[in-house]
Design a protein around this motif. Structure first.
Motif, mmCIF file in Angstrom:
data_model
loop_
_atom_site.group_PDB
_atom_site.id
_atom_site.type_symbol
_atom_site.label_atom_id
_atom_site.label_comp_id
_atom_site.label_asym_id
_atom_site.label_seq_id
_atom_site.Cartn_x
_atom_site.Cartn_y
_atom_site.Cartn_z
ATOM 1 N N UNK A 386 0.820 -1.210 0.000
ATOM 2 C CA UNK A 386 0.000 0.000 0.000
ATOM 3 C C UNK A 386 0.854 1.260 0.000
ATOM 4 N N UNK A 387 0.182 2.374 -0.316
ATOM 5 C CA UNK A 387 0.873 3.668 -0.345
ATOM 6 C C UNK A 387 0.150 4.664 0.546
ATOM 7 N N UNK A 388 0.936 5.577 1.119
ATOM 8 C CA UNK A 388 0.397 6.689 1.889
ATOM 9 C C UNK A 388 0.600 7.938 1.037
ATOM 10 N N UNK A 389 -0.529 8.521 0.594
ATOM 11 C CA UNK A 389 -0.468 9.685 -0.295
ATOM 12 C C UNK A 389 -0.732 10.956 0.505
ATOM 13 N N UNK A 390 0.020 12.007 0.185
ATOM 14 C CA UNK A 390 -0.068 13.278 0.906
ATOM 15 C C UNK A 390 -0.987 14.230 0.141
ATOM 16 N N UNK A 391 -2.159 14.506 0.720
ATOM 17 C CA UNK A 391 -3.119 15.389 0.052
ATOM 18 C C UNK A 391 -2.649 16.840 0.042
ATOM 19 N N UNK A 392 -1.611 17.146 0.823
ATOM 20 C CA UNK A 392 -1.047 18.499 0.870
ATOM 21 C C UNK A 392 0.391 18.507 0.363
ATOM 22 N N UNK A 393 0.665 17.675 -0.631
ATOM 23 C CA UNK A 393 2.055 17.472 -1.058
ATOM 24 C C UNK A 393 2.722 18.748 -1.559
ATOM 25 N N UNK A 394 1.985 19.568 -2.256
ATOM 26 C CA UNK A 394 2.567 20.820 -2.763
ATOM 27 C C UNK A 394 1.678 21.978 -2.306
ATOM 28 N N UNK A 395 2.219 23.177 -2.386
ATOM 29 C CA UNK A 395 1.445 24.380 -2.042
ATOM 30 C C UNK A 395 0.135 24.411 -2.822
ATOM 31 N N UNK A 396 0.260 24.189 -4.127
ATOM 32 C CA UNK A 396 -0.925 24.259 -4.989
ATOM 33 C C UNK A 396 -1.933 23.170 -4.619
ATOM 34 N N UNK A 397 -1.439 21.974 -4.381
ATOM 35 C CA UNK A 397 -2.364 20.883 -4.070
ATOM 36 C C UNK A 397 -3.090 21.143 -2.749
ATOM 37 N N UNK A 398 -2.352 21.653 -1.765
ATOM 38 C CA UNK A 398 -2.950 21.978 -0.458
ATOM 39 C C UNK A 398 -4.056 23.028 -0.630
ATOM 40 N N UNK A 399 -3.732 24.057 -1.387
ATOM 41 C CA UNK A 399 -4.688 25.151 -1.629
ATOM 42 C C UNK A 399 -5.918 24.630 -2.375
ATOM 43 N N UNK A 400 -5.647 23.841 -3.411
ATOM 44 C CA UNK A 400 -6.749 23.309 -4.231
ATOM 45 C C UNK A 400 -7.620 22.344 -3.432
ATOM 46 N N UNK A 401 -6.996 21.546 -2.565
ATOM 47 C CA UNK A 401 -7.740 20.568 -1.750
ATOM 48 C C UNK A 401 -8.750 21.252 -0.836
ATOM 49 N N UNK A 402 -8.407 22.469 -0.378
ATOM 50 C CA UNK A 402 -9.332 23.192 0.501
ATOM 51 C C UNK A 402 -10.629 23.539 -0.230
ATOM 52 N N UNK A 406 -16.033 16.759 -2.395
ATOM 53 C CA UNK A 406 -16.313 15.323 -2.342
ATOM 54 C C UNK A 406 -15.033 14.495 -2.461
ATOM 55 N N UNK A 407 -15.173 13.217 -2.153
ATOM 56 C CA UNK A 407 -14.074 12.280 -2.384
ATOM 57 C C UNK A 407 -13.634 12.307 -3.848
ATOM 58 N N UNK A 408 -14.607 12.303 -4.762
ATOM 59 C CA UNK A 408 -14.302 12.317 -6.195
ATOM 60 C C UNK A 408 -13.455 13.535 -6.572
ATOM 61 N N UNK A 409 -13.842 14.710 -6.038
ATOM 62 C CA UNK A 409 -13.069 15.936 -6.277
ATOM 63 C C UNK A 409 -11.631 15.765 -5.825
ATOM 64 N N UNK A 410 -11.493 15.330 -4.585
ATOM 65 C CA UNK A 410 -10.149 15.214 -4.001
ATOM 66 C C UNK A 410 -9.301 14.227 -4.782
ATOM 67 N N UNK A 411 -9.904 13.105 -5.120
ATOM 68 C CA UNK A 411 -9.177 12.065 -5.840
ATOM 69 C C UNK A 411 -8.748 12.566 -7.215
ATOM 70 N N UNK A 412 -9.641 13.303 -7.865
ATOM 71 C CA UNK A 412 -9.311 13.806 -9.201
ATOM 72 C C UNK A 412 -8.185 14.838 -9.143
ATOM 73 N N UNK A 413 -8.224 15.704 -8.132
ATOM 74 C CA UNK A 413 -7.126 16.675 -7.949
ATOM 75 C C UNK A 413 -5.826 15.923 -7.676
ATOM 76 N N UNK A 414 -5.921 14.918 -6.823
ATOM 77 C CA UNK A 414 -4.733 14.129 -6.472
ATOM 78 C C UNK A 414 -4.080 13.528 -7.708
ATOM 79 N N UNK A 415 -4.899 12.974 -8.604
ATOM 80 C CA UNK A 415 -4.294 12.315 -9.763
ATOM 81 C C UNK A 415 -3.970 13.285 -10.895
#
Ligand code: GUN
Ligand code: ZN
Length: 436
Positions: A386-402, A406-415
């Protein structure tokens, strides 16, 4: 049996696939716990669930690793990649056949030196771990030692890996060719040494139809008959000039796939990379034989090969896994590969849902490799990759995640934004193989 590793629990958001969304619909295709616990012991998944349900039942001696702003998913599965091409990824300007002659073959010649082969194998496995890939179906070179060192290094890390020596007896530089007999004997020796040793498996690996004689393909088929649970791994219908060349070389065959079919190379353990330009007859045979295709979007775009018709292939009942196809692929990251797959579907007027992408890169890949009884999701008893993925890995990703609801939103941003920076930890068989 002695307990090699004590149980350990990982607390974070947890997401895994249960089935193909195309078969069961999105709702029934996954399980998500926003505050979840994955309990692992002796390299296997004991159970997964809500923290509220799992924590009270845990023995107080079990260590609980608490992970904030993280998402745990199954390890990624790369169903087509070339380890010897690590050193020539991102080679400029050519489509398939010139790319092979100008860049690939010269680099693969260097693997006659086993020390170089080992150096690249280590670099390659480090890169897989950094990107959260825990299982891959891997091309070596024509040199049997290239595969020997690859298996040695994979064994050290206790990875579930499939690899094979390239079979190539024509239309390639002389120092990169074997013969039907030597290719057969070398493959056989590697099968005897490595197949089903620990978590390792062998794939009989003819490069593609143009670089093998009919006699070599016949002997590849013989190996598969002699060792029925060994894999078959090759390329298929990637590029128009390649397809025309195959028709010239094998005028008696109905189509490209038929060359492999006539030599007994189609089965549920066969994986064909690309398969972009297939006719109905080829699709029918792939489906009937339960063969799989590796969809390699970054490679298909990079070499200008074409747009893989994922929906049509699935509608015809063909198994599909995701492949990076490094070095024609431009990233080791299955996250980046999912992002490019989305764009390939956009260009065909189709949507690729993030939960479908996740399935393709995990459980779907495991099914394509006939390993879904062992890996691909967090069903109890499966291997703890398994992998542990960081939803706040970059400045942009952290900002966008806020801004993601939904889960779908977050997952799509992540990928879409994610890559190796997104991977905090990679675990193989319950043990850490990478920490960022
Ligand atoms: N077809 C035959 N060999 C290769 C290879 O190394 N990479 C890709 N992408 N296609 C191939
Ligand atoms: Zn390839």
């Amino acid at each position: 049996e002695p307990k090699a590793h004590p149980a350990k629990a990982f607390r974070a958001a947890i997401l895994h696939s249960l089935a193909n969304p195309t078969d069961v619909g999105l709702e029934d295709s996954y399980q998500y716990f926003d505050d979840g616990v994955l309990l692992v012991a002796d390299g296997h998944v004991v159970k997964v669930g809500h923290a509220d349900d799992i924590l009270p039942s845990l023995d107080p001696s079990v260590e609980v690793v608490v992970l904030e702003n993280k998402l745990i998913t199954p390890g990624f599965i790369d169903t087509h990649i070339h380890y010897p091409q690590t050193g020539m990824i991102a080679a400029y300007g050519e489509q398939l056949l010139d790319w092979l002659n100008n860049y690939t073959f010269p680099e693969e010649k260097r693997f006659a030196d086993v020390n170089y082969a080992r150096e690249v194998a280590v670099q390659f496995l480090d890169e897989l771990a950094r990107n959260g890939t825990t299982t891959a179906l891997v091309f070596g070179t024509v040199h049997k030692e290239s595969v020997d060192v690859f298996f040695q290094e994979s064994e050290k890390r206790n990875l579930r890996m499939i690899a094979g020596k390239v079979l190539m007896d024509r239309n390639a530089p002389e120092d990169l060719t074997d013969t039907p007999e030597s290719g057969y004997e070398d493959s056989k020796a590697l099968i005897e040494k490595w197949h089903n040793k620990g978590r390792l498996h062998y794939a009989v690996t003819p490069r593609f139809a143009p670089t093998s004689t009919s006699e070599q393909l016949r002997l590849a088929g013989k190996l598969l008959e002699e060792y029925p649970d060994v894999y078959m791994h090759t390329h298929l219908s990637e590029n128009q000039k390649e397809i025309e060349w195959v028709q010239e070389l094998f005028p008696e065959s109905k189509n490209y796939l038929d060359v492999y079919d006539q030599h007994g190379l189609l089965s549920s353990r066969s994986v064909f990379a690309h398969g972009i330009h297939l006719c109905d007859g080829e699709c029918k045979r792939l489906s009937e034989s339960d063969s799989a295709i590796a969809f390699c979007p970054t490679s298909n775009l990079f070499l200008g090969s074409g747009l893989f018709p994922l929906s049509e292939m699935e509608a015809k009942g063909i198994k599909v896994g995701m492949g990076t196809d490094v070095g024609a692929g431009t990233s080791f990251s299955l996250l980046q590969t999912m992002s490019e797959a989305y764009k390939v579907m956009q260009l065909q007027g189709k949507k690729l849902h993030p939960l479908k992408s996740l399935y393709q890169a995990t459980l779907g890949g495991a099914k394509a490799l006939s390993l879904d009884h062992l890996i691909g999701n967090f069903e109890s008893g499966k291997e703890a990759d398994f992998v542990v993925l960081d939803l706040h890995a970059t400045q942009l990703m952290k900002f966008r995640m806020e801004h993601a609801q939904s889960l779908e939103d977050k997952l799509f941003v992540l990928m879409t934004l994610g890559d190796d920076r997104t991977v905090c930890d990679t675990y193989s068989y319950g043990q850490s193989v990478y920490n960022r």
